[in-house]
Structure formats: structure tokens, C-alpha cells
Design a protein around this motif. Structure first.
Motif, PDB file in Angstrom:
ATOM      1  N   SER A  61       0.855  -1.203   0.000  1.00  8.21           N
ATOM      2  CA  SER A  61       0.000   0.000   0.000  1.00  8.21           C
ATOM      3  C   SER A  61       0.880   1.238   0.000  1.00  8.21           C
ATOM      4  O   SER A  61       1.813   1.338   0.796  1.00  8.21           O
ATOM      5  CB  SER A  61      -0.872   0.073   1.253  1.00  8.21           C
ATOM      6  N   ILE A  62       0.538   2.140  -0.877  1.00  8.90           N
ATOM      7  CA  ILE A  62       1.285   3.401  -0.942  1.00  8.90           C
ATOM      8  C   ILE A  62       0.290   4.539  -0.757  1.00  8.90           C
ATOM      9  O   ILE A  62      -0.747   4.581  -1.430  1.00  8.90           O
ATOM     10  CB  ILE A  62       2.006   3.543  -2.293  1.00  8.90           C
ATOM     11  N   ILE A  77       0.357   8.567 -10.792  1.00  2.00           N
ATOM     12  CA  ILE A  77      -0.316   7.383 -10.245  1.00  2.00           C
ATOM     13  C   ILE A  77      -0.207   6.227 -11.258  1.00  2.00           C
ATOM     14  O   ILE A  77       0.069   5.089 -10.902  1.00  2.00           O
ATOM     15  CB  ILE A  77      -1.778   7.718  -9.895  1.00  2.00           C
ATOM     16  N   ILE A  80       3.475   4.899 -11.273  1.00  4.13           N
ATOM     17  CA  ILE A  80       3.810   4.041 -10.120  1.00  4.13           C
ATOM     18  C   ILE A  80       3.346   2.609 -10.414  1.00  4.13           C
ATOM     19  O   ILE A  80       4.093   1.645 -10.230  1.00  4.13           O
ATOM     20  CB  ILE A  80       3.153   4.551  -8.818  1.00  4.13           C
ATOM     21  N   SER A  81       2.113   2.483 -10.887  1.00  4.94           N
ATOM     22  CA  SER A  81       1.595   1.143 -11.182  1.00  4.94           C
ATOM     23  C   SER A  81       2.474   0.462 -12.224  1.00  4.94           C
ATOM     24  O   SER A  81       2.846  -0.697 -12.074  1.00  4.94           O
ATOM     25  CB  SER A  81       0.174   1.216 -11.740  1.00  4.94           C
ATOM     26  N   ILE A  95      -2.798   1.979  -4.332  1.00  2.00           N
ATOM     27  CA  ILE A  95      -2.298   3.356  -4.244  1.00  2.00           C
ATOM     28  C   ILE A  95      -3.458   4.235  -3.796  1.00  2.00           C
ATOM     29  O   ILE A  95      -4.509   4.278  -4.445  1.00  2.00           O
ATOM     30  CB  ILE A  95      -1.777   3.856  -5.607  1.00  2.00           C
ATOM     31  N   SER A  97      -4.517   8.051  -3.062  1.00  2.28           N
ATOM     32  CA  SER A  97      -4.005   9.420  -3.203  1.00  2.28           C
ATOM     33  C   SER A  97      -5.051  10.431  -2.759  1.00  2.28           C
ATOM     34  O   SER A  97      -6.252  10.205  -2.895  1.00  2.28           O
ATOM     35  CB  SER A  97      -3.581   9.689  -4.645  1.00  2.28           C
TER      36      SER A  97
END
Ligand code: ADP
Length: 377
Positions: A61-62, A77, A80-81, A95, A97
Motif C-alpha cells: 500500500s502506498i 499514479i 507508479i503502477s 495506491i 491518493s
């Protein structure tokens, strides 16, 4: 599958084969450090966007938090994936945000105005370069991102925002003697054009100053993240009042690429710099002409003017917007491009501009005199 058991799935990391079970917070952090936020010009760690990294057997988890309004489609986003997923095997990636706009410090320690976190001035050296058109589409672009946005038409002599917004409504006077802003297309707006009938406006210098301050301070703005102030062109009384009395977190300068416009834009830039107002960047409007018949791009006003000015003042060139007849037609019909064609290519350029401006502002020093995120009188 638990992280430690993903033994058979191998993946690439820095060109080396390694097991996903060797994933650690440090490795994820390293990967996040390799990702740039294109609007901030910083990596995600340096920009302090990454608030938390959690690893469990089944999930990474980010938690991200931005200082400017972003939507799920934000390129960071997606990147990152793209970067992390090959490293994770069967482990899920989550993620989360969010964003919060903070109040940023204004020039010379001026105190914030109640219910407005940040004032952004849109200025130009010359008239007719598309400053008002850009201001309105910038305001709408930020609003589409989800922020609470207002638009103040500071052109006391020749207000044009009512026409561009397609409204002539009169603001209601509240019991506390303040004016209710006219809400149009989700923007809270105020203009001298709402208060006086058409016709020439004759004002003495000091009256203009007072009128601008009244429009700002006597409008009942409702918890704005940003107030976009559309200034008249030039470096006159209104600009001076703005610099001395109104807490401006940031200014943007709109110019066209011709030498004559650039010379005046330079004067406006120098004035703001001298008065201590932070300039987040330059917008080059009418950069190239797009032919409605064949789509051909032609730089009828010359090439590289905006870049030259940006280099000289060491500030970013935030956008190059085309000279496109749709912008003029939509604006003159009271339906700015973002409203008329929300998914169109012009709207896309204004959305990008909105991200550029708000992201650059988020890098500036915060105003810690504002204890709570929402100012309440
Ligand atoms: P300013 O505020 O600098 O005086 P305006 O925003 O009022 O300029 O724009 C002047 C005219 O140019 C308006 O008719 C407007 O619709 C048009 N205009 C502005 N930007 C563009 C553009 N990028 N393409 C086409 N027309 C534009």
C-alpha cells in the motif's frame, strides 16, 4: 499469495533478476524516487508526496498526498503502477491518493483575506493578448480538478468577465452588507461589470484602488482554495494596489510571442518582481495559429518569444496555447472552451495549465499564520 512465497515469479529490477520476496520498503522507495512529478519537476520522495509505504504478505500500500488538486488519472499514479507491478508478482498494489491545498505566503507578509487560501493574479503587459480568456479557462481548469475556485475581474475600467461567462446577473446584497458572488460554471465570480450598467466608466486613480479592494473584501467568498484575479493590462494603479494591499501568493504573465508584446510583458514581470510578488511562470498565448480547414500549425507571431522571456527571468514557461478561432468564438458566446468542449484538445491544454500553475504554487513557502485549512471569519 503471501509476499514471501512468490518464489517462482521472477522479475526485472535495475536489470537484475531478483525474487519479489526480496521486496522491501527501501526498494519501493528507491523506485518511487525514480519517478518525477512532471508538474512539480521533482521526484516523489523529494516532493514529499509519498506519505506511507506498507508491505504485508498480500499487499503493498502506498499513500500519496499532493499539495495541489489531482485526479485519479494523474500521470504519477499511472507511472507508479507501471513501474511497480512487474516487481510484485501476485502481490496486490494499492495506491491511495489525496490532496490538500495549503495557504501559501504572500508578498511582504501581507495577511490572508478571509475565506481565500491563495490569490493568483493573471497579468499581462499589453491588452488583447488573451489574458482574460486565459484567466477564465485557468480558473475553470482548476475547478474541474476539484478545487474551490473564484474569479475576480480586477479590470475596473473595462470588465470583460461577465461577457465571457455569459451572465449579467446582479449580485445580491447580504444582511452583513457584503455581496453574494455570482456562481457560474462552478466558479464564484465578482466583477464591476455586474454592478454598473454598460457604458464608459470614468474613475479617478484612488477610486479605482478603493473599488478593487471593495470588490475583493466585500464579496462573501465561500472557502476558496484559489481566487484567480484577472488584472487589467499594464503596470498602473490597479497593479500597484494589488501589490501593496492584496496578498498575492503567485502571479502568471500572459504574453503573445511578438516582440512588441514581449517588451511589455517584460515590464510587467519587472514590476511584480520589484514589488516582491512571486511569479510562477509565463503563458504564451496565440503561440501558433491552427487552421480550421486543414489543421496546419503556423507560428504567425514568431517563434520562441515565450521561451526567451522565461529563460531571461529564470521562470518556467507554463504553456503555449494556440491561436484557435474556437477559443475566440466560445469565449465571445459566454461559454469558455472548457465548458463548451470539456473533452476537446483545447480544454486539455487548459487542464495542463491548471496543473502547472497549482503545482508550482504548492512548492512555495506556506503561510503558517493560517492555523486552520479553511479560514472562517
Ligand atoms: P486581454 O484580456 O489580454 O485584453 P482577451 O482575453 O479579452 O484579451 O482576448 C482578446 C480577444 O482574443 C478575444 O476576442 C478573445 O476571444 C480572443 N482570444 C484570446 N485568446 C485566444 C486564442 N488563444 N485563440 C483565439 N482567440 C483568442
Amino acid at each position: 499469495m503471501p509476499l514471501g512465497l512468490v518464489g517462482t515469479a521472477y522479475c526485472e529490477l535495475n536489470n537484475q533478476k531478483m525474487k519479489p520476496n526480496s521486496l522491501s520498503e527501501a526498494i519501493i522507495r528507491e523506485q518511487l524516487q525514480s519517478i518525477q512529478d512532471p508538474y512539480l519537476g521533482l521526484d516523489l520522495i523529494a516532493a514529499k508526496i509519498v506519505k506511507k509505504i506498507d508491505l504485508s504478505d498480500t499487499k503493498v500500500s502506498i499513500v500519496l498526498k499532493f499539495g495541489y488538486p489531482v485526479q485519479e488519472a494523474h500521470p504519477v499514479i499511472q507511472t507508479i503502477s507501471k513501474i511497480l507491478e512487474p516487481l510484485l508478482g501476485d502481490v496486490a498494489l494499492q495506491i491511495t491518493s489525496s490532496w490538500k491545498v495549503n495557504p501559501h505566503a504572500a508578498q511582504n507578509g501581507l495577511k490572508p483575506v478571509a475565506n481565500i487560501k491563495n490569490i493568483i493574479a493573471v497579468a499581462s503587459g499589453k491588452g488583447g493578448v488573451g489574458k482574460s480568456t486565459t484567466a477564465i479557462n485557468l480558473a475553470l481548469g482548476i475547478s474541474v480538478l476539484g478545487a474551490r475556485v473564484g474569479l475576480l475581474d480586477a479590470d475596473i475600467y473595462g470588465p470583460s468577465q461577465p461577457h465571457m461567462l455569459g451572465t449579467k446577473e446582479k449580485p445580491a446584497l447580504r444582511e452583513d452588507k457584503r455581496l453574494e458572488p455570482i456562481v457560474k460554471y462552478d466558479l464564484q465570480t465578482m466583477s464591476m461589470g455586474y454592478l454598473v450598467d454598460d457604458g464608459p466608466m470614468v474613475w479617478r486613480g484612488p477610486m479605482v484602488s478603493t473599488a478593487l479592494q471593495q470588490l475583493l473584501n466585500e464579496t462573501a467568498w465561500d472557502n476558496l482554495d484559489y481566487l484567480i484575479v484577472d488584472l487589467p493590462p499594464g503596470t498602473g494603479d490597479i497593479q500597484l494596489t494589488l501589490a501593496q494591499k492584496i496578498p498575492v501568493a503567485a502571479a502568471v504573465i500572459v504574453t503573445t510571442p511578438q516582440e512588441v508584446a514581449l517588451l511589455d510583458a517584460k515590464k510587467a514581470l519587472m514590476m511584480f518582481k520589484k514589488l516582491g510578488i512571486s511569479i510562477v511562470g509565463i503563458i504564451e498565448n496565440m503561440s501558433t495559429h491552427i487552421c480550421t480547414e486543414c489543421g496546419h500549425h503556423e507560428a504567425i507571431f514568431g517563434v520562441g518569444g515565450g521561451e526567451k522571456l522565461a529563460t531571461e527571468f529564470e521562470i518556467p514557461l507554463l504553456a503555449k496555447l494556440p491561436l484557435d478561432s474556437r477559443i475566440q468564438q466560445q469565449s465571445d458566446a459566454g461559454r469558455p472552451s472548457i465548458v463548451e468542449e470539456p473533452e476537446g484538445s483545447i480544454a486539455q491544454l487548459y487542464h495542463e495549465l491548471a496543473l502547472q500553475v497549482t503545482a508550482k504554487l504548492s512548492l512555495q513557502a506556506r503561510d503558517y499564520t493560517v492555523a486552520s485549512p479553511r479560514l472562517v471569519e
